[in-house]
Structure formats: structure tokens, C-alpha cells
Design a protein around this motif. Structure first.
Motif, mmCIF file in Angstrom:
data_model
loop_
_atom_site.group_PDB
_atom_site.id
_atom_site.type_symbol
_atom_site.label_atom_id
_atom_site.label_comp_id
_atom_site.label_asym_id
_atom_site.label_seq_id
_atom_site.Cartn_x
_atom_site.Cartn_y
_atom_site.Cartn_z
ATOM 1 N N ASP A 24 -6.793 4.569 3.388
ATOM 2 C CA ASP A 24 -7.731 4.285 2.297
ATOM 3 C C ASP A 24 -7.377 2.948 1.634
ATOM 4 O O ASP A 24 -8.241 2.108 1.410
ATOM 5 N N CYS A 25 -6.108 2.769 1.371
ATOM 6 C CA CYS A 25 -5.651 1.547 0.684
ATOM 7 C C CYS A 25 -5.905 0.307 1.541
ATOM 8 O O CYS A 25 -6.419 -0.689 1.058
ATOM 9 N N GLU A 80 -5.268 -2.823 -8.320
ATOM 10 C CA GLU A 80 -4.481 -1.612 -8.458
ATOM 11 C C GLU A 80 -2.987 -1.932 -8.571
ATOM 12 O O GLU A 80 -2.279 -1.355 -9.365
ATOM 13 N N SER A 112 2.356 1.836 -3.323
ATOM 14 C CA SER A 112 1.350 2.349 -4.251
ATOM 15 C C SER A 112 1.084 3.838 -3.973
ATOM 16 O O SER A 112 0.940 4.637 -4.894
ATOM 17 N N CYS A 113 1.030 4.198 -2.675
ATOM 18 C CA CYS A 113 0.769 5.597 -2.304
ATOM 19 C C CYS A 113 1.936 6.498 -2.704
ATOM 20 O O CYS A 113 1.727 7.599 -3.211
ATOM 21 N N CYS A 129 0.839 -1.195 0.000
ATOM 22 C CA CYS A 129 0.000 0.000 0.000
ATOM 23 C C CYS A 129 0.877 1.249 0.000
ATOM 24 O O CYS A 129 0.618 2.191 -0.742
ATOM 25 N N CYS A 132 -3.655 8.136 2.496
ATOM 26 C CA CYS A 132 -3.697 7.210 1.359
ATOM 27 C C CYS A 132 -3.580 5.770 1.851
ATOM 28 O O CYS A 132 -4.268 4.867 1.373
ATOM 29 N N MET A 133 -2.716 5.556 2.846
ATOM 30 C CA MET A 133 -2.522 4.215 3.413
ATOM 31 C C MET A 133 -3.807 3.699 4.051
ATOM 32 O O MET A 133 -4.179 2.547 3.872
ATOM 33 N N ARG A 150 -9.580 -0.737 1.727
ATOM 34 C CA ARG A 150 -10.243 -1.209 0.509
ATOM 35 C C ARG A 150 -10.281 -2.729 0.487
ATOM 36 O O ARG A 150 -9.387 -3.369 1.042
ATOM 37 N N ARG A 202 1.899 7.243 -6.284
ATOM 38 C CA ARG A 202 0.853 8.177 -6.721
ATOM 39 C C ARG A 202 1.155 9.641 -6.360
ATOM 40 O O ARG A 202 0.432 10.530 -6.769
ATOM 41 N N LYS A 243 -7.542 -3.906 -4.166
ATOM 42 C CA LYS A 243 -6.133 -3.630 -3.929
ATOM 43 C C LYS A 243 -5.255 -4.360 -4.941
ATOM 44 O O LYS A 243 -4.403 -3.801 -5.561
#
Lengths: 288, 195
Positions: free
Chosen positions: B182-183, B194, B124-125, B121, B179-180, B186, B128, B191
């Protein structure tokens, strides 16, 4: 940082609980934080700094004690600490990958170049490993040969079982089919909605959009068989009304026993004396 | 672990009166409320309170009592802050000494899968983030000791000084933390899609 802001050292002491409650300095900082979003961010950044130094073991003993006993009591700060630890792990991991990829060919060669002793050990080791591999291979081939017959028998049985399972899965598939009806009887006979059902279909999930009829608290729905006015199924249904006033009926019809043909759903208000009827036709097609 | 007190909840009627007191316009009242809430909760957190939400509710309860009693209040935020200070003082008297049996520095005994998921996560954050923020936050945390200090100095030159850099990194941390959350919240399927 604005001139009127307390310096970071003062903020640090404030956050570590080293500024006496109700002292002039404490009140001033509290009030400033309360009225100034910029200072609030500075305070947050000092908080990050304390956590980072704590994780690195860089805090003096007195501050480390204050962090343990006071600062980290707050759950929000504990979460920050967990995040910072994770971030550091992530960055360290990236660094390692980068170090491996940016090492020069000479450095990589140096790392790889073995000493004479290591070289001999490597050669003899490889030879020994090769011999061991050959012996293991021979044993493996011998055993494999014996097992092959058994495996083939198992495979045949497994194939039969898979076929049976596939049959069961097919039968279990799609126990519900959906149908949405919005138009009343299509007199031309074309454009009629249809559904395909098979022996596995148990229910028809039905949605009827009622348009052009007065609203009612409940509705009677009956299903007429093809070429018949006799109901073969009936229910009283409560409507779903959208904020825009659209009325929908959602219900499930039993699908067992339905044969191919054009069925009619007759909808009427659930009052003692129905004032209107809506007719919705749909065609059932049967699959084997 | 000591049992936590039952969470205080402001009654709907009281909350309604509080909002009307803040502003007769509903939207404005909600905005004012959110501002007061954010600032007072931060105030309690900065003062080391473990139950900032409860203390905020307690503050609002008291303010509602004052409004009902007809107390003349000119500036809501300042008044709420005054009450919050008293609430904090009372809370400090109730607060029990902290035990020292915790170990915050060692990584938590979370299982490998969770750790892996968190790192995925985070990656990924970080990916982004805008390129500049990504560069700043990774460079900021890279290296050790003297090397790290020098790297930060160099980085600070590009963003207006060391304090400006710290504030910038703090903001990036906040974005990453949100963001974490949120990730991690999910569903697993989303996940993996993504990633």
C-alpha cells in the motif's frame, strides 16, 4: 496447534517438495490445508521459517538446494523473501542505533581514549590541518575578492531576469476560472454570482445545475451580452445525469473579449422546438 | 527466461454459470467463490506452482465443463479440489527443469533510492503496528545465533509457546507486507506527507 495437524517438520517437507505427490501423506496435508484456515496459517509460518533460515544460510545443503530449485520458483515466495531481507536490514539498522545509544560512558570513553602515539599523531595532524586551512583560506579570500565584483554584476542581471520571469508567471497564471450556476435569474439583483477575469484568463469552466426542467437528450446554451438579447456565443451540450436523476451541464466558455458586466446564459432543450428556457445570470469583473 | 504461456481467462458466461452453481444468492455465490479461490491458489502455491492463478482458472474451466455436462456435484470445494489435483499433475508434467543461475540470497541490485523508499515505508508500517506486535516482531528478529534463540524462547513464554509465537509473527509479517504494498503504491507526495 491442533493434534490432528501434521507436525511442522512434515509441513516443512511438504513445502520443500519432499513429500511425494499423490502419496497418502501429501493428500492428507493438502486436504487439511484446504479445509482448515488455522493450518493454512501454520503452513505460512513454516514458509517464513524456511525463508529466514535460507537467508541466514542456516539450511542444510539438501534443503537449500530444494529451496533454490523448487520452493523459490513461486513468485509469491520470492516476494516474501525480498520482504524478509528488507525486514532484517531494518532490524539490523535499529540494533546498531540502539547499541550506540546504550553504550555506557566508560565504554564510550574507552573507545575514544587514544594511545600516546595516536595522541601525538592527532595533535600534529591537527596542526598540519590548521596550517593547510590557513593557506587555503588566504587563497580563497583573495580569489573571492576578485570574484565579488563579477558576482555583483551577475546578481543584478539575475534580479532583472527574475522580475521579468515573475511578470511572465503572473501572466500565465490561472488561464481558467470556474463558475457554478444553480439558480436561475435573480430578479432582485442581489446575490448574483460573479467571476474575476484578467488578461491571462482564457476560459471559464462552467457548470450549470438544471433544476425543475424536463430532461432532454441535449441542450442548447447561448451567451447573451450585457443589456442585449443577441447571443455572442452558443453551443449544443450533452448533459451529465447522476444516478439520482440530477442533470448538470459542463462546458467551457471563451473568456477573451468578455468585458465587465452582467451576462446571461440561456439554456433550452436541444429539440427542434424548444419548450422552455432557463436564464442564468452572472457578473464578469475584470482585473488589470 | 522461457516465454510464459498466454494467461487463461474464464469467459464471463462460464464464470456466471460457475457462480450460479455455487449459490443462487449472488452475495453467497461470490463469498463461496472467493473462499474456493483463496484455498486453491494457496494449494497451488504450496505445491510450488509458479502460475497459481492460471491453474485456478484452468480448474474452474474444467468444473464449468462438468456442470454443463450435468455432472452431479454435492460439495463444490471438495470437487474443485479434486479437479485442481488433476490440473496440478498435468502442470507438473509440463513443467521444465529449473536453471540454477539465480542468486536469491544476495540483495537485489535495486537502486539506493528504491531501497531507501522501501525502508522508509517499512519503518512507517512498523510504527503503525500495535505496540505489542511491534515489540514482538522486532524482538523476534533481533540478535544472532544463540542469543537470538534464547530471546525467542523468552518471547514465546509470553504468547503461549514457540509455535504460537511463530504463527503470531507470521500474521504480523503479513500485515507488514500488505502495508508495504500500500505504501509503495501510494503517490510520492502522499508518502512524504506521512513520513
Amino acid at each position: 496447534m491442533k493434534d490432528s495437524f501434521p507436525d511442522r517438520e512434515m509441513v516443512r517437507q511438504y513445502l520443500l517438495g519432499e513429500v511425494v505427490d499423490d502419496s497418502e501423506a501429501e493428500m492428507k496435508i493438502s486436504e487439511q490445508i484446504l479445509s482448515d484456515d488455522d493450518l493454512s496459517v501454520v503452513v505460512d509460518s513454516v514458509e517464513d521459517e524456511i525463508i529466514e533460515e535460507y537467508l541466514e544460510g542456516a539450511l542444510p545443503e539438501s534443503e537449500r538446494k530444494a529451496v533454490d530449485e523448487y520452493f523459490l520458483e513461486v513468485p509469491e515466495r520470492q516476494q516474501k523473501l525480498r520482504f524478509m531481507r528488507l525486514l532484517q536490514t531494518y532490524i539490523d539498522g535499529r540494533e546498531k542505533v540502539a547499541e550506540m545509544s546504550i553504550a555506557t560512558p566508560a565504554e564510550r570513553q574507552k573507545e575514544r581514549k587514544p594511545s600516546t602515539f595516536t595522541w601525538r599523531l592527532w595533535v600534529y595532524g591537527q596542526a598540519a590541518a590548521l596550517v593547510a586551512l590557513c593557506i587555503a583560506g588566504a587563497i580563497y579570500v583573495s580569489r573571492s575578492h576578485n570574484r565579488q565584483t563579477l558576482l555583483e554584476a551577475d546578481l543584478t542581471s539575475e534580479r532583472n531576469r527574475s522580475e521579468q520571469l515573475a511578470q511572465v508567471v503572473t501572466e500565465l497564471q490561472a488561464p481558467v476560472v470556474s463558475l457554478t450556476l444553480a439558480e436561475e435569474r435573480v430578479r432582485s439583483g442581489t446575490g448574483i454570482r460573479h467571476i474575476d477575469i484578467n488578461s491571462a484568463t482564457e476560459r471559464i469552466s462552467l457548470e450549470i445545475a438544471l433544476m425543475g426542467h424536463p430532461k432532454a437528450l441535449s441542450y442548447n446554451v447561448q451567451l447573451n451580452a450585457p443589456q442585449s438579447r443577441e447571443p455572442i456565443w452558443a453551443a449544443s451540450v450533452l448533459p451529465l445525469v447522476s444516478t439520482a436523476g440530477d442533470v448538470r451541464l459542463k462546458l467551457e466558455l471563451p473568456a477573451r473579449g468578455l468585458k465587465a458586466g452582467v451576462y446571461t446564459l440561456v439554456v433550452s432543450p436541444g429539440t427542434a422546438r424548444p419548450g422552455w428556457h432557463g436564464y442564468y445570470d452572472f457578473e464578469v469583473r475584470t482585473e488589470k | 527466461m522461457a516465454p510464459r504461456a498466454v494467461r487463461r481467462i474464464v469467459s464471463p458466461e462460464g464464470f456466471g454459470r460457475f457462480l450460479r452453481w455455487l449459490s443462487s444468492d449472488n452475495e453467497q455465490a461470490v463469498r463461496e467463490y472467493q473462499l474456493i479461490r483463496r484455498r486453491l491458489v494457496s494449494f497451488f502455491i504450496h505445491r510450488g506452482c509458479t502460475n497459481s492463478d492460471e491453474l485456478f482458472d484452468e480448474t474452474v474451466d474444467i468444473v464449468i465443463g462438468k456442470i454443463d455436462a450435468g455432472t452431479e456435484i454435492v460439495t463444490p470445494l471438495a470437487y474443485c479440489y479434486g479437479v485442481a489435483r488433476n490440473v496440478l499433475r498435468t502442470s507438473a508434467r509440463r513443467r521444465k527443469p529449473v536453471s540454477l543461475d539465480r542468486d536469491f540470497v544476495s540483495p537485489q541490485a535495486s537502486d539506493t533510492e528504491t531501497r531507501e523508499q522501501e525502508l522508509q515505508c517499512l519503518e512507517s508500517c512498523v510504527t503503525r503496528l500495535p505496540a505489542d506486535d511491534r515489540r514482538i516482531v522486532t524482538s523476534y528478529h533481533e540478535g544472532r545465533g544463540r542469543e537470538k534463540i534464547e530471546a525467542r524462547k523468552a518471547l514465546a513464554e509470553g504468547v503461549g509457546g514457540l509455535n504460537a509465537l511463530r504463527v503470531r509473527v507470521c500474521r504480523i509479517h503479513k500485515v507488514l507486507r500488505l502495508c508495504m504494498i500500500d505504501c509503495l503504491n501510494r503517490p510520492a507526495k502522499a508518502k512524504s506527507l506521512e513520513v
